[in-house]
Motif scaffolding. Structure first.
Motif, short mmCIF file in Angstrom:
data_model
loop_
_atom_site.label_atom_id
_atom_site.label_comp_id
_atom_site.label_asym_id
_atom_site.label_seq_id
_atom_site.Cartn_x
_atom_site.Cartn_y
_atom_site.Cartn_z
N LEU A 1 0.83 -1.21 0.00
CA LEU A 1 0.00 0.00 0.00
C LEU A 1 0.86 1.26 0.00
O LEU A 1 1.74 1.42 0.85
CB LEU A 1 -0.90 0.02 1.25
CG LEU A 1 -1.92 -1.11 1.37
CD1 LEU A 1 -2.70 -0.98 2.67
CD2 LEU A 1 -2.89 -1.12 0.19
N THR A 2 0.64 2.11 -0.99
CA THR A 2 1.25 3.44 -0.99
C THR A 2 0.12 4.45 -0.81
O THR A 2 -1.00 4.21 -1.25
CB THR A 2 1.98 3.73 -2.32
OG1 THR A 2 1.14 3.39 -3.42
CG2 THR A 2 3.26 2.95 -2.45
N PHE A 3 0.42 5.56 -0.16
CA PHE A 3 -0.62 6.56 0.11
C PHE A 3 -0.14 7.94 -0.32
O PHE A 3 0.93 8.38 0.08
CB PHE A 3 -0.97 6.61 1.59
CG PHE A 3 -1.62 5.35 2.08
CD1 PHE A 3 -2.96 5.11 1.85
CD2 PHE A 3 -0.88 4.38 2.74
CE1 PHE A 3 -3.56 3.94 2.28
CE2 PHE A 3 -1.48 3.21 3.17
CZ PHE A 3 -2.82 2.99 2.94
N ASP A 4 -0.94 8.60 -1.15
CA ASP A 4 -0.57 9.95 -1.55
C ASP A 4 -0.93 10.94 -0.44
O ASP A 4 -1.90 10.76 0.27
CB ASP A 4 -1.23 10.34 -2.88
CG ASP A 4 -2.74 10.21 -2.85
OD1 ASP A 4 -3.28 9.80 -1.82
OD2 ASP A 4 -3.36 10.50 -3.86
N GLU A 5 -0.09 11.95 -0.30
CA GLU A 5 -0.38 13.10 0.57
C GLU A 5 -0.60 12.72 2.03
O GLU A 5 -1.27 13.45 2.77
CB GLU A 5 -1.62 13.83 0.04
CG GLU A 5 -1.50 15.33 0.06
CD GLU A 5 -2.78 16.02 -0.32
OE1 GLU A 5 -3.63 15.40 -0.97
OE2 GLU A 5 -2.92 17.19 0.03
N GLY A 6 -0.04 11.57 2.47
CA GLY A 6 -0.34 11.07 3.81
C GLY A 6 -0.08 12.04 4.93
O GLY A 6 -0.87 12.15 5.87
N SER A 7 1.03 12.78 4.83
CA SER A 7 1.44 13.59 5.98
C SER A 7 0.56 14.79 6.25
O SER A 7 0.75 15.48 7.24
CB SER A 7 2.89 14.05 5.81
OG SER A 7 2.97 14.98 4.76
N VAL A 8 -0.40 15.07 5.39
CA VAL A 8 -1.31 16.18 5.70
C VAL A 8 -2.76 15.71 5.87
O VAL A 8 -3.65 16.51 6.11
CB VAL A 8 -1.25 17.30 4.64
CG1 VAL A 8 0.09 18.00 4.69
CG2 VAL A 8 -1.52 16.78 3.25
N LYS A 9 -2.97 14.40 5.79
CA LYS A 9 -4.36 13.92 5.85
C LYS A 9 -4.94 13.97 7.24
O LYS A 9 -6.14 14.21 7.41
CB LYS A 9 -4.46 12.52 5.24
CG LYS A 9 -4.44 12.62 3.72
CD LYS A 9 -4.76 11.36 3.00
CE LYS A 9 -4.87 11.66 1.51
NZ LYS A 9 -4.80 10.49 0.68
N LEU A 10 -4.12 13.76 8.26
CA LEU A 10 -4.66 13.85 9.63
C LEU A 10 -4.94 15.31 9.97
O LEU A 10 -5.93 15.62 10.65
CB LEU A 10 -3.70 13.22 10.63
CG LEU A 10 -3.52 11.70 10.50
CD1 LEU A 10 -2.60 11.17 11.58
CD2 LEU A 10 -4.86 10.98 10.56
N LYS A 11 -4.09 16.19 9.47
CA LYS A 11 -4.29 17.63 9.70
C LYS A 11 -5.62 18.08 9.08
O LYS A 11 -6.34 18.89 9.63
CB LYS A 11 -3.13 18.39 9.06
CG LYS A 11 -3.03 19.83 9.48
CD LYS A 11 -1.81 20.49 8.91
CE LYS A 11 -0.57 20.22 9.76
NZ LYS A 11 0.59 21.00 9.37
N ARG A 12 -5.94 17.49 7.90
CA ARG A 12 -7.20 17.80 7.23
C ARG A 12 -8.43 17.39 8.05
O ARG A 12 -9.51 17.91 7.86
CB ARG A 12 -7.27 17.05 5.90
CG ARG A 12 -6.83 17.85 4.75
CD ARG A 12 -7.43 17.22 3.51
NE ARG A 12 -6.50 17.36 2.43
CZ ARG A 12 -6.28 16.44 1.50
NH1 ARG A 12 -6.92 15.29 1.55
NH2 ARG A 12 -5.43 16.66 0.56
N LEU A 13 -8.21 16.41 8.93
CA LEU A 13 -9.31 15.97 9.79
C LEU A 13 -9.40 16.84 11.04
O LEU A 13 -10.07 16.50 12.01
CB LEU A 13 -9.10 14.51 10.20
CG LEU A 13 -9.01 13.49 9.07
CD1 LEU A 13 -8.68 12.11 9.61
CD2 LEU A 13 -10.32 13.43 8.28
N ALA A 14 -8.65 17.96 11.02
CA ALA A 14 -8.61 18.91 12.14
C ALA A 14 -7.94 18.30 13.37
O ALA A 14 -8.25 18.66 14.49
CB ALA A 14 -10.01 19.43 12.46
N VAL A 15 -7.04 17.35 13.14
CA VAL A 15 -6.24 16.83 14.24
C VAL A 15 -5.01 17.74 14.34
O VAL A 15 -4.33 17.99 13.34
CB VAL A 15 -5.79 15.37 13.95
CG1 VAL A 15 -4.89 14.86 15.07
CG2 VAL A 15 -6.99 14.47 13.79
#
Lengths: 346, 103
Positions: A68-82
């Motif tokens: 599994l590879t994931f694009d843009e992973g390092s900003v996805k939790l931030k997008r969830l307002a974490v």
């Protein structure tokens, strides 16, 4: 009756016969559009089985797992307002989500805006690499549209084309490509020199075949400069839009290429991992969408000599076009693409 | 979405051997089956054991190549990648950079 969904995410009920018939219709659509082979009767049966099981969640058989590879992973939790920094985010991908690779990315996810802040990105990459074990990509989008007015230096082809200014629009695209290639090579070089395991050109082709060609050429240049660099190319759509109309790569006109043809261009340029896309039709059922998705993805994997990681997320790869992908559709697409679509990863 | 994929079809990352198989795809363009066989051979396990977290945690601890829940004294981060590069016989970019800055 079996519960399934439409491509827009809404729940519907269908009989097993209706589900199989829709899968077959989706396959026919893929064969007709992409000119690829249909799935076999055995594969249709297996796909129907995955989509008619009453369980909420479906998984692959043991031994059929993929990378599994994931694009843009390092900003996805931030997008969830974490409230979280990017390095802890990558560590969560590694040790909580158990992802096989991760990706450092900037919130403004295009190569052009990264250029002036690339030194900060390098420092973040260097520090992330010290405290993680899994391979880390640096990813961004080629996003050719940023190079036309009002954001960029060149006249906007979208304004020129309706006025019939074909020559001027083509010249604008050619200038935009030149600038985009420079930015992709500059940022890609800096991030590789910071230690990145690879560079991910995500959403390639979003501005049509000039965007695709620019990314192929940037890949060539990076490979020439750093023979060991690993490049992943994720596409933006199943079909390369012909916005210029006269752009070739290695003698092949790029407009209109489908995934099994796109991957051959990517291989020639030196791409190491290719990420094809098959779009969702929100008005059709998920069985119809998965039929066409698996057919095109399997053809791409069979044509390829490099690993193929299908894009399987919101609105692509058999997953409804919603911000909260339902686990019933997502897990089925994941399993179907691994076991029938012959993917090397997702 | 990440968790759903990981459970439905993922190899398991550092919990098992997913990161190692990924490295062979990225560095040598190995297709999935070839990459799994290569990694299994280097680890001395069967291909099917690559996604067994019980077996792989023991293997990773023994080879000191990073664990999902690393104990005191276990290789972590860059230390683990030095051992992975040697084990898989590949160049890891960050390991090479680390060596060039410290030796």
């Amino acid at each position: 009756m079996v519960q399934t969904r439409l491509g827009d995410g809404s729940t519907i009920e269908m009989t097993e016969e209706e589900i199989k018939a829709d899968i077959e219709r989706g396959i026919e659509d893929a064969v007709d559009r992409a000119k690829v082979d249909p799935l076999s009767e055995d594969e249709i049966e297996k796909l129907t089985d995955i989509y008619t099981r009453p369980s909420k969640f479906v998984s692959v058989e043991t031994g059929n797992e993929l990378v599994l590879t994931f694009d843009e992973g390092s900003v996805k939790l931030k997008r969830l307002a974490v409230s979280i920094g990017r390095i802890p985010d990558l560590q969560i991908y590694e040790r909580v989500f158990c992802s096989d690779t991760a990706e450092l990315a900037h919130v403004d996810y295009s190569f052009k805006p990264v250029k002036p802040i690339v030194a900060e990105e390098q420092i973040e990459m260097e520090q992330a690499l010290l405290s993680t074990v899994l391979p880390i990509y640096y990813g961004a989008m080629p996003n050719l549209s940023l190079y036309s007015q009002p954001d960029g230096a060149f006249p906007n082809p979208a304004e020129l084309l309706p006025k019939g200014k074909i020559k001027e629009a083509r010249e604008a695209y050619e200038g935009m490509m030149e600038h985009a290639i420079k930015d992709m090579v500059y940022v890609g070089s800096k991030m590789y020199e910071a230690g990145a395991d690879g560079i991910n050109f995500d959403t390639t082709g979003s501005a049509g075949e000039p965007d695709f060609l620019a990314t192929l050429k940037a890949t060539e240049k990076l490979k020439e400069k750093y023979p060991d660099i690993s490049i992943e190319m994720g596409m933006s759509g199943e079909f390369v839009l012909g916005m210029h109309g006269d752009l070739e790569y290695d003698g092949t006109n790029l407009a209109g290429l489908y995934p099994h043809q796109q991957v051959k261009m990517a291989e020639k340029a030196g791409v190491d991992v290719f990420g094809p896309v098959v779009n969702i039709n929100s008005s059709e059922t998920i069985p119809w969408n998965i039929g066409r998705t698996v057919t095109m993805m399997k053809a791409c994997a069979e044509a390829s000599d490099i690993p193929v990681h299908a894009n399987v997320g919101m609105g692509v790869g058999g997953v409804p076009i919603v911000e909260t992908p339902p686990v019933d559709s997502l897990s089925r697409a994941s399993a179907a693409l691994a076991e029938i679509g012959k993917q090397d990863g997702l | 979405m990440v968790i759903s994929h990981a459970l439905a079809s993922g190899m398991g990352g550092v919990r098992t051997a997913g990161d190692l198989v990924a490295r062979m795809q990225m560095t040598r363009n190995m297709r999935l089956d070839e990459a799994k066989e290569y990694v299994a051979g280097k680890l001395g396990v069967d291909v099917k054991e690559l996604t067994d977290p019980v077996i792989m945690d023991e293997v990773r601890e023994e080879l000191n190549i990073g664990r999902v829940q690393p104990g005191a004294g276990n290789a972590k981060g860059m230390e683990a990648k030095f051992n992975i590069a040697k084990l898989l016989d590949i160049k890891i970019n960050s390991v090479e950079k680390f060596k060039s800055k410290t030796s």
